[in-house]
Motif scaffolding. Structure first.
Motif, short mmCIF file in Angstrom:
data_model
loop_
_atom_site.label_atom_id
_atom_site.label_comp_id
_atom_site.label_asym_id
_atom_site.label_seq_id
_atom_site.Cartn_x
_atom_site.Cartn_y
_atom_site.Cartn_z
N ILE A 188 -4.66 -16.04 10.51
CA ILE A 188 -5.32 -14.71 10.24
C ILE A 188 -6.66 -14.87 9.84
O ILE A 188 -6.90 -15.24 8.76
N LYS A 227 -5.36 -7.25 8.81
CA LYS A 227 -4.12 -7.82 9.35
C LYS A 227 -2.88 -8.12 8.35
O LYS A 227 -1.87 -8.27 8.66
N THR A 244 -1.32 -6.65 6.08
CA THR A 244 -0.19 -5.96 5.90
C THR A 244 0.72 -5.85 7.15
O THR A 244 1.90 -5.22 7.18
N GLU A 245 0.55 -6.40 8.25
CA GLU A 245 1.33 -6.62 9.30
C GLU A 245 2.54 -7.93 8.86
O GLU A 245 3.46 -8.10 9.68
N HIS A 246 2.03 -8.58 7.74
CA HIS A 246 3.05 -9.70 7.33
C HIS A 246 3.65 -9.43 6.15
O HIS A 246 4.74 -9.96 5.73
N THR A 247 2.94 -8.65 5.18
CA THR A 247 3.63 -8.26 3.72
C THR A 247 2.85 -7.11 3.26
O THR A 247 1.41 -7.06 3.31
N THR A 248 3.60 -6.46 2.62
CA THR A 248 3.01 -5.25 1.76
C THR A 248 3.55 -5.29 0.13
O THR A 248 3.25 -4.32 -0.52
#
Length: 119
Positions: free
Chosen positions: A57, A65, A67-71
């Motif tokens: 990223i 980007k 938050t596409e992998h973790t929130t």
């Protein structure tokens, strides 16, 4: 007031974020299989060499980007780049977003590949 150099900004940022050696990162990854290891270099750099187990990223789009992998604000996130500068700035940005478990792997990309292998 004089302008700060990039080196001064990076040094101050590194002093305020959690830094890991490549060996410590490898051990942490072994103990935390859900850790995200994010390479914040540009795609062209990553295409030349990439440590195993990393997600690319780029620094310029990280905040958009991630938050596409973790929130999860407690998600273990390890950041690396070519020399540690962009990773330090990226860590500060993620901490500013509210992520609480962020570290940088403070080494060259080659040193990290020596620990993790190449992808």
């Amino acid at each position: 007031m004089s302008l700060k150099t990039l080196q001064e900004i990076v040094a101050a940022t590194k002093a305020s974020v959690h830094c890991l050696t490549p060996q410590a990162a490898r051990e942490l990854m072994a103990d935390n299989s859900d850790a995200l290891v994010i390479d914040v270099r540009e795609p062209g750099e990553v295409s030349e060499k990439r440590p195993s187990g990393t997600i690319n990223i780029p620094r310029g789009v990280l905040e958009m980007k991630i938050t596409e992998h973790t929130t999860d604000p407690d998600q273990r996130i390890l950041l690396h780049c070519a020399t540690g500068g962009r990773a330090a700035l990226a860590a500060a940005a993620l901490e500013n977003m509210g992520f609480r478990n962020v570290s940088i792997i403070d080494c060259s990309c080659d040193d990290l590949i020596a620990q993790l292998g190449a992808a």
